[in-house]
Write a protein that holds these residues in place. Structure first.
Motif, short mmCIF file in Angstrom:
data_model
loop_
_atom_site.label_atom_id
_atom_site.label_comp_id
_atom_site.label_asym_id
_atom_site.label_seq_id
_atom_site.Cartn_x
_atom_site.Cartn_y
_atom_site.Cartn_z
N PRO A 90 46.49 23.88 17.59
CA PRO A 90 47.58 23.23 16.83
C PRO A 90 47.22 21.79 16.44
O PRO A 90 47.52 20.84 17.15
N VAL A 91 46.58 21.66 15.28
CA VAL A 91 46.21 20.35 14.76
C VAL A 91 47.11 20.05 13.57
O VAL A 91 47.23 20.86 12.66
N ASN A 92 47.73 18.89 13.57
CA ASN A 92 48.60 18.48 12.46
C ASN A 92 48.04 17.23 11.80
O ASN A 92 48.57 16.14 11.96
N ILE A 93 46.95 17.41 11.06
CA ILE A 93 46.36 16.27 10.36
C ILE A 93 47.31 15.79 9.28
O ILE A 93 47.72 14.64 9.26
N THR A 94 47.64 16.68 8.40
CA THR A 94 48.57 16.36 7.32
C THR A 94 49.21 17.66 6.83
O THR A 94 48.61 18.72 6.89
N LYS A 95 50.40 17.54 6.35
CA LYS A 95 51.11 18.70 5.80
C LYS A 95 50.88 18.74 4.29
O LYS A 95 50.71 17.71 3.64
N ILE A 96 50.86 19.94 3.76
CA ILE A 96 50.77 20.13 2.31
C ILE A 96 52.18 20.00 1.76
O ILE A 96 53.12 20.61 2.28
N ASN A 97 52.34 19.22 0.73
CA ASN A 97 53.65 19.04 0.10
C ASN A 97 53.78 20.08 -1.01
O ASN A 97 53.37 19.85 -2.14
N ILE A 98 54.38 21.24 -0.67
CA ILE A 98 54.57 22.31 -1.64
C ILE A 98 56.02 22.75 -1.62
O ILE A 98 56.73 22.56 -0.63
N PRO A 99 56.49 23.35 -2.72
CA PRO A 99 57.87 23.82 -2.77
C PRO A 99 58.15 24.88 -1.69
O PRO A 99 57.23 25.61 -1.28
N GLU A 100 59.40 24.94 -1.27
CA GLU A 100 59.78 25.86 -0.20
C GLU A 100 59.48 27.31 -0.55
O GLU A 100 59.03 28.08 0.29
N TRP A 101 59.69 27.69 -1.81
CA TRP A 101 59.43 29.08 -2.21
C TRP A 101 57.96 29.43 -2.04
O TRP A 101 57.63 30.56 -1.72
N LEU A 102 57.08 28.46 -2.24
CA LEU A 102 55.66 28.71 -2.09
C LEU A 102 55.30 28.88 -0.61
O LEU A 102 54.44 29.68 -0.26
N CYS A 103 56.00 28.14 0.24
CA CYS A 103 55.80 28.33 1.70
C CYS A 103 56.12 29.76 2.09
O CYS A 103 55.36 30.39 2.82
N TYR A 104 57.24 30.26 1.59
CA TYR A 104 57.65 31.61 1.94
C TYR A 104 56.78 32.67 1.27
O TYR A 104 56.67 33.79 1.77
#
Length: 139
Positions: free
Chosen positions: A16-30
């Motif tokens: 579990p490494v959290n370098i940085t999160k990708i900023n993408i729309p919620e629909w793309l996450c799903y």
């Protein structure tokens, strides 16, 4: 060597490494869940087709035969494809840049591993050349 690097990348993926999160729309996450599900489905079909001929090593098993139907009609390396899709899908769902990078590493590894494997398959199966012409390496 390929299997060793693969194991290291698998372990790296689950850390579990959290370098940085990708900023993408919620629909793309799903949509990552859909990609993950497709990867899992493709992997299960390919595993069932291989049955007892499954090996983590790129060397073809001695009593194996060339499979060109089912999942192997979609991709010459459907298990590698399934792992890549699953890794990418889950990475998108988690918006994890780190997991995307590890998946990219797996993709590069699988490219070179599959090139080596295909040399061995070409030597073992005369029909591999025709199969290679009509089926993509990955999806």
């Amino acid at each position: 060597m390929y299997v060793g690097i693969q194991v290291v990348l698998f372990v790296a993926y689950i850390i579990p490494v959290n370098i940085t999160k990708i900023n993408i729309p919620e629909w793309l996450c799903y949509s990552g869940l859909l990609i993950l599900a497709l990867g899992i489905f493709l992997g299960i079909v390919a595993l069932l087709q291989l049955n007892t001929k499954l090996s983590p090593f790129p060397t073809p098993v001695s009593n194996g035969k060339l499979i060109t139907t089912g999942a192997y009609n979609i991709s010459r390396h459907p298990i590698y494809t399934a792992i890549i899709l699953s890794g990418l899908g889950y990475a998108l769902y988690q918006t994890s840049c780190y997991k995307v990078l590890v998946t990219l590493g797996l993709m590069i590894l699988f490219y070179f591993k599959s090139k080596y494997e295909e040399q061995l398959l070409f030597e073992k199966y005369l029909e591999y050349s025709d199969y290679k012409k009509k089926t993509r390496r990955f999806i």
